[in-house]
Design an enzyme around this catalytic site. Structure first.
Site, PDB file in Angstrom:
ATOM      1  N   ALA A 109       0.860  -1.184   0.000  1.00  0.00           N
ATOM      2  CA  ALA A 109       0.000   0.000   0.000  1.00  0.00           C
ATOM      3  C   ALA A 109       0.887   1.222   0.000  1.00  0.00           C
ATOM      4  CB  ALA A 109      -0.925  -0.010   1.211  1.00  0.00           C
ATOM      5  N   CYS A 110       1.392   1.585  -1.166  1.00  0.00           N
ATOM      6  CA  CYS A 110       2.536   2.492  -1.289  1.00  0.00           C
ATOM      7  C   CYS A 110       2.121   3.919  -1.621  1.00  0.00           C
ATOM      8  CB  CYS A 110       3.475   1.973  -2.372  1.00  0.00           C
ATOM      9  SG  CYS A 110       3.879   0.215  -2.201  1.00  0.00           S
ATOM     10  N   THR A 111       3.114   4.811  -1.648  1.00  0.00           N
ATOM     11  CA  THR A 111       2.952   6.178  -2.123  1.00  0.00           C
ATOM     12  C   THR A 111       4.053   6.455  -3.133  1.00  0.00           C
ATOM     13  OG1 THR A 111       2.113   6.850   0.051  1.00  0.00           O
ATOM     14  CG2 THR A 111       2.734   8.598  -1.485  1.00  0.00           C
ATOM     15  N   ASN A 115       7.467   4.763  -1.479  1.00  0.00           N
ATOM     16  CA  ASN A 115       7.542   4.024  -0.223  1.00  0.00           C
ATOM     17  C   ASN A 115       6.894   2.669  -0.435  1.00  0.00           C
ATOM     18  OD1 ASN A 115       8.701   6.160   1.079  1.00  0.00           O
ATOM     19  ND2 ASN A 115       6.977   6.580   2.445  1.00  0.00           N
ATOM     20  N   GLU A 149       2.657   0.337  -7.295  1.00  0.00           N
ATOM     21  CA  GLU A 149       1.696   1.080  -6.488  1.00  0.00           C
ATOM     22  C   GLU A 149       0.355   0.354  -6.591  1.00  0.00           C
ATOM     23  OE1 GLU A 149       0.197   4.161  -4.151  1.00  0.00           O
ATOM     24  OE2 GLU A 149       2.251   4.149  -4.923  1.00  0.00           O
TER      25      GLU A 149
END
Length: 476
Positions: free
Chosen positions: A8-10, A29, A101
């Protein structure tokens, strides 16, 4: 196949005209479902005349591999039982990839093009694409062909970078995807929500898409708009979870990079633009700040002074379960032979430093390459996890020292990169690669030394902060 998504990235992307030195950037991230998921940093060697088939340990995706492949860097998980999950890196052609992502399509579109059980998933995307591409555009094209042939097992956003272009590709359903070239003077932020907006099908220089996607949308009456073809509106979601988990992260990043243009936005604004122009030129430190951020200087900061409700109402960019963070920088102000830099941070970004590595290398430092099963401070991953835990445990007392530590290493890294650039100008071929590899080892050792020094300093100071203290009241 039903998969409980672990990522669950940014993601943050920046075009070369929007940066302070003309670099292109992609970054992310990598967030996981648990706080500890050890990562490694490796160099995969080039291959020639190979005859092999790739089989995913995660979902049994089976793909014949090309006979030849480029050398590339990667940050795989130590645990390979769910596939390689190589995530991000540069290849020897100076092309970078960050995958993936996690994004989520709505039930309307998935009803007509569901995910494929043994299709392409996050675990395979870097392994099957990065060694075989020579431009960012080619990355989108190769990944698109793989999705067309094998289908996709999940929704994913993938970033590609070269010296001139930055591309973002969103795979929304089993076979349908779009990709957009980030304009040179713009940046974009993605946060677990389908982000790409209007598609210009007459502009192949800046947009790409899956075959027959317009026919698919028309045939099944999926477009809610009468006057536009907006990928986010057609394929995406707009839910309460989005407003608390996803859009606030985009809001905070745009608030920082485009404060005037975003002045009327709120954390729950449902129509935040995907692509924006920054109101100042963006540096690598700006990207670091955002990837480390937790709604700093707002009432929503979990480490701040807001109410209990405000501090927990929105999911921040940096998390305790960030396994690793990376910034891929392709510079345009130096020779391409040593222009690619992969900034790597293991552990919680808020409390740890990004280490710069020259991508034209044939090995990585043992502290990044080897990760023991249990915590040992000789490992970069475990050392950073230990530092993060100690700093957060006494954040008010330790934050200033930690910030000074990060600032000092950023200053040192800029001087070090400039010194390496000056020497690298005189070298070519294997001599240059050997030199850059050696410098990467020196950089890793310097960061390791400084991180241990801070950790031991804080551990010592922490002995004075115990609640098991007692001072005799003289009036007793």
């Amino acid at each position: 196949m039903t998969r409980f998504r672990t990522s669950a990235c940014t993601s943050i992307m920046v075009g070369k005209g929007a940066t302070i030195d003309g670099s292109t950037f992609i970054s992310r991230n990598e967030d996981r479902i648990k706080a500890i998921e050890p990562k490694r940093f490796l160099v995969r060697p080039a291959v020639h005349d190979r005859h092999a088939t790739y089989v995913s340990a995660y979902n049994n995706l089976t793909v014949p591999l090309p006979e030849n492949g480029l050398r590339y860097t990667a940050t795989p998980s130590v645990d390979q039982s769910a596939g390689p999950n190589e995530e991000d890196g540069f290849n020897s052609a100076n092309v970078g990839e960050s995958a993936t992502e996690s994004v989520y399509a709505n039930d309307r579109v998935l009803a007509y093009d569901p995910f494929i059980k043994n299709g392409l998933a996050e675990d395979s995307m870097t392994t099957l694409v990065l060694p075989y591409i020579h431009s960012a555009r080619e990355g989108v094209q190769r990944l698109g062909k793989l999705v067309a042939k094998y289908g996709s097992a999940e929704g994913n956003g993938v970033q590609f970078i070269d010296q001139n272009e930055v591309w973002y590709m969103e795979i929304a359903t089993g076979h349908h995807w779009v990709a957009v070239r980030i304009p040179d003077d713009c940046y974009a932020v993605a946060a677990n929500q389908i982000a790409i907006e209007q598609i210009d099908f007459n502009d192949p220089a800046n947009y790409m898409c899956s075959k027959n996607i317009r026919q698919f949308v028309s045939e099944h009456h999926l477009n809610p708009d009468k006057d536009q073809w907006n990928f986010r509106h057609i394929f995406g979601t707009n839910t309460k979870q989005d407003h608390h988990y996803n859009t606030p992260r985009v809001w905070f990043a745009q608030r920082y990079l485009s404060p005037q243009a975003s002045a009327n936005q709120t954390p729950e604004s449902p129509n935040l633009p995907f692509i924006r122009k920054p109101e100042r030129q963006i540096s690598v430190e700006d990207i670091q700040y955002l990837l480390k951020s937790h709604y700093n200087e707002t009432k929503y900061d979990p480490l701040g002074e807001g109410s209990a409700h405000d501090k927990r109402v929105y999911r921040s960019i940096a998390l305790s379960r960030t396994a690793q963070s990376h910034i891929l920088q392709m510079r345009n102000n130096v020779d391409p032979k040593y222009a690619a830099i992969q900034w790597i941070e293991f552990g919680v970004p808020t409390f740890c430093a990004y280490t710069p590595f020259f991508a034209n290398a044939d090995d990585t430092d043992v502290s990044y390459r080897q990760v023991p099963a249990k915590m040992k401070l000789k490992s970069a991953y475990w050392l950073n996890e230990a530092l993060a835990m100690v700093v957060e445990s006494h954040y008010r007392e330790f934050a200033e020292d930690d910030q000074a530590f990060q600032k000092g290493l950023n200053e040192w890294s800029r001087r070090k990169i400039a010194a390496v650039d000056a020497k690298a100008q005189q070298l070519t071929g294997t001599q240059l690669t050997t030199y850059l590899t050696g410098q990467n080892h020196k950089i890793a050792k310097h960061y390791h030394k400084k991180t241990k020094q801070l950790l031991f300093k804080l551990l010592t100071a922490g002995t004075e902060l115990s609640k098991l203290t007692f001072k005799m009241d003289p009036n007793l």
